[in-house]
Design an enzyme around this catalytic site. Sequence first.
Site, PDB file in Angstrom:
ATOM      1  N   GLU A 144     -13.788  85.785  50.285  1.00 40.10           N
ATOM      2  CA  GLU A 144     -13.114  84.553  51.165  1.00 40.10           C
ATOM      3  C   GLU A 144     -13.589  84.476  52.481  1.00 40.10           C
ATOM      4  O   GLU A 144     -14.465  85.237  53.132  1.00 40.10           O
ATOM      5  CB  GLU A 144     -11.639  84.921  51.114  1.00 40.10           C
ATOM      6  N   ASP A 165      -5.636  85.874  60.284  1.00 42.53           N
ATOM      7  CA  ASP A 165      -6.797  84.980  59.825  1.00 42.53           C
ATOM      8  C   ASP A 165      -7.320  84.056  60.965  1.00 42.53           C
ATOM      9  O   ASP A 165      -7.475  83.019  61.063  1.00 42.53           O
ATOM     10  CB  ASP A 165      -6.322  83.782  58.740  1.00 42.53           C
TER      11      ASP A 165
HETATM   12  C1  6LW Z   1      -5.894  83.775  53.639  1.00 39.44           C
HETATM   13  C2  6LW Z   1      -7.004  84.547  52.657  1.00 39.44           C
HETATM   14  C3  6LW Z   1      -6.189  85.612  51.926  1.00 39.44           C
HETATM   15  O1  6LW Z   1      -6.239  82.552  53.372  1.00 39.44           O
HETATM   16  O2  6LW Z   1      -4.812  85.513  52.425  1.00 39.44           O
HETATM   17  O3  6LW Z   1      -5.711  87.478  50.868  1.00 39.44           O
HETATM   18  C4  6LW Z   1      -4.482  84.268  52.772  1.00 39.44           C
HETATM   19  N1  6LW Z   1      -6.699  86.643  51.459  1.00 39.44           N
HETATM   20  O4  6LW Z   1      -7.935  85.006  53.342  1.00 39.44           O
HETATM   21  C5  6LW Z   1      -3.521  84.101  53.916  1.00 39.44           C
HETATM   22  O5  6LW Z   1      -3.708  85.189  54.880  1.00 39.44           O
END
Ligand code: 6LW
Length: 499
Positions: free
Chosen positions: A173, A14
Amino acid sequence: MIYCNPILRGFHPDPSICRVDKDYYLVVSSFEYFPGIPVYHSRDLVNWTHIGNCIRRADEFPYENAKDSGGVWAPTIRYNDGYFYVTATFDGCGNFIIRAKDPAGEWSRPVWVREVGGIDPSLYFENGHAYYCTNERLDGKDMISMQEIDIESGKITGERRCVWRGIGGGYIEAPHIYRIGDWYYLLVAEGGTFYNHMANIARSGDLWGPYESCPNNPILTNMCDPTRQVQCSGHADLIDDGEGGWWAVHLGTRLARRTMTHLGRETFLTPVVWKDGWPMCGHDRKTVLLEEGPISARQEPVKGFAADMEKTEWEPEWIFLRNPDMQKYRRMDGNIILSPSVDTMDGKRPTFAAVRPIDFDCVTDAVFDFSNCRPGDEAGLAVRLESSYYITCVCGIGDSGRELRLTLRAEDIRHEVAAATIPDGRINLRMSADKEKYTFAYSVDNNRFEVLGSVSTRFVSIDIAGRCFTGTVIGLYTSSEEQSGAEMTVYKFEILPSA
Ligand code: 6LW
């Protein structure tokens, strides 16, 4: 110039990046580990130094309740008007904003953003205004919401609007807004952070939209990539180098076998080209391990980590679980002295001082003694993925006196791989890691090493654990069945590239 991906090896998921003049700063998720949100600095995008951590006061966050892969998720770093801002999610608690004038720290106490939910918050600054984006689930569908925010109080000061619903890849996201030329761009992740992961982008002439989806989406993905060099590419952040070059930092995985990785999601750098006002990443949207781009400096070899035993402060690379009792972790007289907790590696707060692995191939060397110990006390090295997926190589008191035991836990499997009787006194433990296995050897005369045994990396891979957002970490560990006077005195700890 050629460079090798990933630019941050091992558990560095991330990523988010910003640039101030010629200085780049990059942050990644830290989950249940403390200190939280490591900050890396570079002047060339390929050589990075860990300069500090954003979260250095565990009592400001509910770390004690953090699940495995919980804790701090998906930070965004941005710079505005003399301050660096980081906003992130604390799983199960909400989103927060912290700020600092010096990204190496000290960072402020968290300001919680209580009026908006979702995860993966991001900030965009323009003309003295601050805008806050996050993913949200409204009317049963994932979307990206944006609202104006008072950056000091975290209060929402404007209308919340849905600005984009993505291309239908699901799990929209990691939103980021950019003003580039005449357009506002909204970059997101879709598909979930594993094998269907992708980065998609949209643009608008107006900050509030409507946002038009890029006709070439996804602009970054390695799904259906037959080379399988890199997988799971996504969760990207765009950055320009100030000289016309554009880049994406993003997460991805390298496979230790045809599938599986025990290093977790790592940080990659992929060149971006613009055509007709739209960006495209890498080689037809794919990331590769050996990349070429307008890099201004030669990439240094992977350095590794060696604890400076003369220090009395913990180097920024060290990580501990949740809210550690730092009285159990001492640096004095040229040594590291660890006092055992009653928690073992199954527990929430074992005495465990770890660092992120530097690559698949590395050698960990620890020289230590374990004094005043009784049956049930143990001390040595541990490789941890989660509280139910770990490997320990520890010395303790067995039926035949002092012994060294190599043990694997993979969910319900608890297996003693090997054991050996050893004399009292200092022991040098050496763990050689490669893509396939961890091999443990020991020396009690600091000369001749005996191989104790090996454990497959498969058993601590994120694929076996399932929905594991972290990656293995390697560290010093000690535990006792009851408060004991045992002490693990460490004379050397280092993780270096394999020769
Ligand atoms: C992050 C999000 C995700 O906040 O996983 O599956 C979380 N998506 O982007 C942790 O890496």
